[in-house]
Design a protein around this motif. Structure first.
Motif, PDB file in Angstrom:
ATOM      1  N   PHE A  30       7.075  13.736   4.995  1.00  0.00           N
ATOM      2  CA  PHE A  30       7.672  12.842   5.484  1.00  0.00           C
ATOM      3  C   PHE A  30       9.158  12.266   6.000  1.00  0.00           C
ATOM      4  CE2 PHE A  30       3.589  11.133   4.555  1.00  0.00           C
ATOM      5  CZ  PHE A  30       3.052  10.068   5.450  1.00  0.00           C
ATOM      6  N   MET A  31       9.999  13.591   4.720  1.00  0.00           N
ATOM      7  CA  MET A  31      11.448  14.072   4.744  1.00  0.00           C
ATOM      8  C   MET A  31      11.904  15.345   5.942  1.00  0.00           C
ATOM      9  SD  MET A  31      12.253  14.557   0.588  1.00  0.00           S
ATOM     10  CE  MET A  31      11.525  13.548  -0.551  1.00  0.00           C
ATOM     11  N   ARG A  32      10.838  15.252   6.303  1.00  0.00           N
ATOM     12  CA  ARG A  32      11.468  16.434   7.187  1.00  0.00           C
ATOM     13  C   ARG A  32      10.765  15.937   9.211  1.00  0.00           C
ATOM     14  NH1 ARG A  32       8.333  20.946   9.284  1.00  0.00           N
ATOM     15  NH2 ARG A  32       9.954  22.686  10.646  1.00  0.00           N
ATOM     16  N   ALA A  33       9.414  15.211   8.395  1.00  0.00           N
ATOM     17  CA  ALA A  33       9.739  14.134   9.617  1.00  0.00           C
ATOM     18  C   ALA A  33      10.758  13.568  10.687  1.00  0.00           C
ATOM     19  CB  ALA A  33       8.593  13.795   9.800  1.00  0.00           C
ATOM     20  N   LEU A  34      11.361  13.146   9.223  1.00  0.00           N
ATOM     21  CA  LEU A  34      12.393  11.544   9.475  1.00  0.00           C
ATOM     22  C   LEU A  34      13.185  12.342   9.762  1.00  0.00           C
ATOM     23  CD1 LEU A  34      11.633   9.558   6.277  1.00  0.00           C
ATOM     24  CD2 LEU A  34      11.410   8.872   9.226  1.00  0.00           C
ATOM     25  N   ALA A  35      13.323  13.965   8.989  1.00  0.00           N
ATOM     26  CA  ALA A  35      15.325  14.592   9.650  1.00  0.00           C
ATOM     27  C   ALA A  35      15.051  14.587  11.263  1.00  0.00           C
ATOM     28  CB  ALA A  35      15.184  14.890   8.548  1.00  0.00           C
ATOM     29  N   LEU A  36      13.608  14.675  11.102  1.00  0.00           N
ATOM     30  CA  LEU A  36      13.783  15.667  12.681  1.00  0.00           C
ATOM     31  C   LEU A  36      13.795  14.799  13.874  1.00  0.00           C
ATOM     32  CD1 LEU A  36      11.351  18.587  12.046  1.00  0.00           C
ATOM     33  CD2 LEU A  36      14.336  19.362  12.035  1.00  0.00           C
ATOM     34  N   GLY A  37      14.002  13.655  13.782  1.00  0.00           N
ATOM     35  CA  GLY A  37      13.856  12.674  14.583  1.00  0.00           C
ATOM     36  C   GLY A  37      12.232  12.605  14.706  1.00  0.00           C
ATOM     37  N   HIS A  38      11.104  13.211  14.419  1.00  0.00           N
ATOM     38  CA  HIS A  38       9.487  13.400  15.284  1.00  0.00           C
ATOM     39  C   HIS A  38       8.870  11.969  14.863  1.00  0.00           C
ATOM     40  CE1 HIS A  38       9.733  17.452  14.254  1.00  0.00           C
ATOM     41  NE2 HIS A  38       9.901  17.581  15.909  1.00  0.00           N
ATOM     42  N   PRO A  79      -0.043   7.090   7.948  1.00  0.00           N
ATOM     43  CA  PRO A  79       0.988   6.691   7.237  1.00  0.00           C
ATOM     44  C   PRO A  79       1.346   6.683   5.698  1.00  0.00           C
ATOM     45  CG  PRO A  79      -1.045   4.763   7.777  1.00  0.00           C
ATOM     46  CD  PRO A  79      -0.985   5.837   8.270  1.00  0.00           C
ATOM     47  N   PRO A  80       2.231   6.767   5.283  1.00  0.00           N
ATOM     48  CA  PRO A  80       2.178   7.172   3.955  1.00  0.00           C
ATOM     49  C   PRO A  80       1.122   6.359   3.248  1.00  0.00           C
ATOM     50  CG  PRO A  80       4.568   6.508   5.112  1.00  0.00           C
ATOM     51  CD  PRO A  80       3.263   6.462   5.520  1.00  0.00           C
ATOM     52  N   GLU A  81       0.947   7.110   1.725  1.00  0.00           N
ATOM     53  CA  GLU A  81      -0.336   6.630   0.633  1.00  0.00           C
ATOM     54  C   GLU A  81       0.531   5.764   0.033  1.00  0.00           C
ATOM     55  OE1 GLU A  81      -1.886   9.614  -0.907  1.00  0.00           O
ATOM     56  OE2 GLU A  81      -3.060  10.008   0.800  1.00  0.00           O
ATOM     57  N   THR A  82       2.021   5.577  -0.100  1.00  0.00           N
ATOM     58  CA  THR A  82       2.574   4.865  -0.733  1.00  0.00           C
ATOM     59  C   THR A  82       3.693   3.553   0.049  1.00  0.00           C
ATOM     60  OG1 THR A  82       4.693   6.357  -0.825  1.00  0.00           O
ATOM     61  CG2 THR A  82       2.847   6.304  -2.506  1.00  0.00           C
ATOM     62  N   ASP A  83       4.107   2.524  -0.442  1.00  0.00           N
ATOM     63  CA  ASP A  83       5.165   1.915  -0.288  1.00  0.00           C
ATOM     64  C   ASP A  83       6.140   1.691  -0.162  1.00  0.00           C
ATOM     65  OD1 ASP A  83       1.868   0.104   0.570  1.00  0.00           O
ATOM     66  OD2 ASP A  83       2.646  -0.631  -1.225  1.00  0.00           O
ATOM     67  N   GLY A  84       6.743   2.547  -0.529  1.00  0.00           N
ATOM     68  CA  GLY A  84       8.218   2.722  -0.650  1.00  0.00           C
ATOM     69  C   GLY A  84       8.651   3.590   0.325  1.00  0.00           C
ATOM     70  N   LEU A  85       9.332   3.033   0.823  1.00  0.00           N
ATOM     71  CA  LEU A  85      10.218   4.424   2.029  1.00  0.00           C
ATOM     72  C   LEU A  85      11.144   5.190   1.807  1.00  0.00           C
ATOM     73  CD1 LEU A  85       9.695   2.005   5.364  1.00  0.00           C
ATOM     74  CD2 LEU A  85       8.367   4.219   4.195  1.00  0.00           C
ATOM     75  N   LEU A  86      12.379   3.976   0.910  1.00  0.00           N
ATOM     76  CA  LEU A  86      13.826   4.816   0.074  1.00  0.00           C
ATOM     77  C   LEU A  86      13.420   6.038  -0.355  1.00  0.00           C
ATOM     78  CD1 LEU A  86      16.088   4.154  -0.554  1.00  0.00           C
ATOM     79  CD2 LEU A  86      15.396   3.491  -3.115  1.00  0.00           C
ATOM     80  N   PRO A  87      12.244   6.966  -1.093  1.00  0.00           N
ATOM     81  CA  PRO A  87      12.340   8.246  -1.319  1.00  0.00           C
ATOM     82  C   PRO A  87      12.504   9.465  -0.262  1.00  0.00           C
ATOM     83  CG  PRO A  87      10.888   7.533  -2.828  1.00  0.00           C
ATOM     84  CD  PRO A  87      11.392   6.390  -1.535  1.00  0.00           C
ATOM     85  N   TYR A  88      11.310   8.842   0.810  1.00  0.00           N
ATOM     86  CA  TYR A  88      11.675   9.546   1.653  1.00  0.00           C
ATOM     87  C   TYR A  88      13.029   9.665   2.587  1.00  0.00           C
ATOM     88  CZ  TYR A  88       6.597   8.948   1.262  1.00  0.00           C
ATOM     89  OH  TYR A  88       4.592   9.351   0.528  1.00  0.00           O
ATOM     90  N   TRP A  89      13.416   8.059   2.363  1.00  0.00           N
ATOM     91  CA  TRP A  89      14.578   8.506   3.325  1.00  0.00           C
ATOM     92  C   TRP A  89      16.057   9.316   2.993  1.00  0.00           C
ATOM     93  CZ3 TRP A  89      15.181   1.916   3.444  1.00  0.00           C
ATOM     94  CH2 TRP A  89      14.031   1.527   4.373  1.00  0.00           C
ATOM     95  N   ALA A 143      15.416  12.443   3.638  1.00  0.00           N
ATOM     96  CA  ALA A 143      16.074  13.001   4.830  1.00  0.00           C
ATOM     97  C   ALA A 143      16.983  12.876   5.291  1.00  0.00           C
ATOM     98  CB  ALA A 143      15.370  11.647   5.432  1.00  0.00           C
ATOM     99  N   TRP A 144      17.973  11.687   3.997  1.00  0.00           N
ATOM    100  CA  TRP A 144      19.576  12.217   4.628  1.00  0.00           C
ATOM    101  C   TRP A 144      19.739  13.511   3.661  1.00  0.00           C
ATOM    102  CZ3 TRP A 144      19.431   6.149   2.102  1.00  0.00           C
ATOM    103  CH2 TRP A 144      19.712   5.575   3.022  1.00  0.00           C
ATOM    104  N   GLY A 145      19.263  13.965   2.782  1.00  0.00           N
ATOM    105  CA  GLY A 145      19.797  15.420   2.527  1.00  0.00           C
ATOM    106  C   GLY A 145      19.095  16.389   3.070  1.00  0.00           C
ATOM    107  N   LEU A 146      18.478  16.439   4.104  1.00  0.00           N
ATOM    108  CA  LEU A 146      17.901  17.587   4.831  1.00  0.00           C
ATOM    109  C   LEU A 146      19.123  17.483   6.248  1.00  0.00           C
ATOM    110  CD1 LEU A 146      14.444  17.327   5.291  1.00  0.00           C
ATOM    111  CD2 LEU A 146      15.362  19.274   4.380  1.00  0.00           C
TER     112      LEU A 146
END
Length: 572
Positions: A50-58, A70-80, A83-86
């Motif tokens: 999910f992080m990579r998909a967000l970082a690539l704009g997919h 969709p993600p199996e967990t509700d919290g999106l903060l770790p993915y963000w 993705a910012w790190g990427l």
């Protein structure tokens, strides 16, 4: 009559642990596990996908999708965060490492917040040691620093912390949020601005990481302790203001969870068949802190009747009870218990000034034997993999990981040797007559846990990557697809429909295999399909008149884990 503090501590017992040694130990614990490894099976791989998909704009940042799922967990903060790190570091660092940089900071912040939380708790009047008739008792500041050192060592000594704190998942973000809130509740009302920011960050972090219920319970409990508990040199109006601040921030976090629709019912009552596994989990996951925490509650039991209430006990006890309740009533249980480790460490720290010499000796000798034997076993297996001697461990590795090829690397070997020599020097120091410092009983457990983690992440890392990542199986699957093309180049329009595949596997096929994955609904547009036969009847969903089987790909380390690769028949 309310008894006084059970802690009898002289000034020479609170001499500081050298800062350079403590910092070096923290670095040795934090860095390995984030550097040099591939994403592992399960949540670690799915989160990276999910992080990579967000970082690539997919995909959309507020509603991310991975191959339509969709993600199996509700919290999106770790993915963000990943993705910012990427996006920031992905151009000059490997993608896996770039996505982990924010989580390195989260783990470091967890350790820091735990230290400062216990430091402020130890400054409470009820936590102070007994005053001597002619002076010589520990000074409050030095005593608090020594107790905080012991808490930090106890946290790193917890066996369950190592793996889960080095995975880029929401559970690490929840752990950091818990530590931030623990620090905020401990520092308020003696401090105001920084603890208030920490409380806001902790509550919001827990909420956006998928744990709004934990944020609500911990926030309400912290507010109650701040209202009733004593604080060093703090008048009652200031304590009530701190409690009101925590309550307001808690209600604000609850409103955010309601606005983002994050409230979910996840209670799973444990059955009788789960009792044994839960007992084993509680026994090893938080060892040795749970034993010391129980000793703290026993030795300080008379303080619970004191007025004002002993906030240095009530605050970590509430955090620990919330984590234990979540462990019993939610799944996965081990990830829920992870959130209680800072509180267990805080309670364990207050056992240190009350430990008897025999109890301390038992901890030392058990730790010495356990981690020394573990280190020897890791070295023996590494030697067998590299040279084939001893023969039996080499044969076991060949049987459990067929196809694994070892390669010598000088840098991991140097780091492992340095860690082992440091352990030997520490054992020599600890077995000498150094009995004064109250944090001494936690030095061997924390250093032993760090040694084991460093050795695993250096000597065993290639073997662990081979067994715990999807890369070997995905490489075989990609080879099967390429062979079936008969040398024809891959088309940009090619897609692979996945049937019965979980999110981590889909993420691995995208990242390791370079495949364009699609949901079963998109199968009519795809020429290829990958099916998990354990969850899907291949013949029922993909008729043989339309699809023909290309290969069955087996995971090298588990012959039961198979994937079926199919290709669409085209009219001639």
């Amino acid at each position: 009559m309310i008894r006084t503090s059970p802690a009898i501590v002289a000034q020479n017992a609170v001499r500081p642990l050298p800062r350079w040694a403590l910092l070096l130990l923290c670095v040795a614990y934090v860095v390995p596990g984030f550097v040099g490894r591939t994403p592992w099976r399960g949540d670690d791989m799915a989160a990276f996908g999910f992080m990579r998909a967000l970082a690539l704009g997919h995909t959309d940042w507020l509603a991310p999708l991975l191959a339509g799922m969709p993600p199996e967990t509700d919290g999106l903060l770790p993915y963000w965060l990943g993705a910012w790190g990427l996006r920031i570091a992905g151009l000059w660092l490997p993608a896996e490492l770039a996505s982990r940089l924010p989580f390195v900071a989260l783990l470091a912040l967890t350790l820091t917040c735990t230290w400062w939380a216990v430091y402020h708790l130890a400054r409470s009047p009820q936590a102070q040691p007994v005053a001597f008739a002619f002076g010589g008792e520990a000074e409050p500041r030095d005593y608090a620093r020594a107790i905080a050192d012991g808490a930090l060592l106890a946290l790193m000594a917890s066996l369950g912390l190592a793996q889960f704190s080095h995975e880029t998942t929401g559970y690490l973000a929840q752990l950091t949020g818990t530590a931030l809130l623990l620090y905020a509740a401990a520092a308020l009302p003696a401090r105001r601005l920084l603890p208030a920011l920490a409380a806001a960050g902790g509550l919001l972090g827990l909420t956006l990481s998928g744990a709004p219920s934990a944020a609500l319970l911990l926030g309400l409990g912290s507010s109650a302790v701040a209202w009733r508990g004593g604080a060093s040199g703090t008048p009652t109006p200031a304590r009530h203001a701190a409690a009101a601040l925590l309550l307001a921030l808690t209600l604000a976090a609850a409103l955010v969870a309601w606005w983002l629709d994050l409230w979910r019912w996840r209670i799973v009552l444990p059955g009788t068949q789960d009792a044994g596994s839960l007992a084993r989990l509680l026994l090893w996951f938080s060892w040795p802190t749970w034993a010391l925490a129980l000793w703290t509650l026993w030795r300080w039991r008379h303080q619970f009747l004191a007025r004002p209430r002993p906030r240095h006990l009530l605050l970590p006890l509430w955090f620990a009870l919330v984590a234990l309740a979540a462990t019993l009533a939610t799944r996965p249980a081990d990830r829920a218990l992870l959130q209680g480790l800072p509180a267990f460490a805080a309670l364990a720290a207050f056992a240190l000034p009350t430990l008897k010499r025999g109890f301390s000796a038992v901890i030392d000798w058990f730790t010495l034997l356990f981690f020394s034997v573990s280190a020897i076993a890791i070295w023996v297996v590494w030697l067998a993999v590299q040279t084939g001697v001893p023969a039996k461990p080499a044969a076991n590795v060949a049987r459990l990981a067929p196809g694994f090829e070892s390669h010598f690397a000088a840098l991991p070997l140097f780091i492992a040797l340095a860690a082992t020599l440091a352990w030997c020097a520490l054992v020599r120091w600890r077995t000498a007559r150094h009995r004064a410092a109250i944090w001494k009983s936690m030095v061997l457990p924390a250093s032993g846990a760090t040694l084991g983690w460093v050795l695993l992440m250096t000597l065993w890392l290639p073997l662990l990557d081979y067994g715990r990542s999807y890369a070997p199986q995905v490489a075989l699957l990609r080879q099967a697809i390429d062979n079936a093309r008969d040398g024809a180049p891959a088309s940009a329009d090619d897609c692979v429909a996945g049937y019965g595949l979980d999110q981590p596997l889909v993420a691995a096929l995208i990242y390791h295999g370079g495949l364009r994955m699609a949901t079963p609904a998109m199968a009519p547009q795809c020429d290829w399909a990958v099916v998990d036969p354990d969850t899907t009847d291949v013949s029922a969903v993909l008729p043989a008149r339309v699809w023909h089987q290309v290969a069955i790909v087996t995971r090298p380390t588990d012959r039961r884990d198979q994937l079926v690769v199919l290709h669409r028949r085209h009219a001639r």
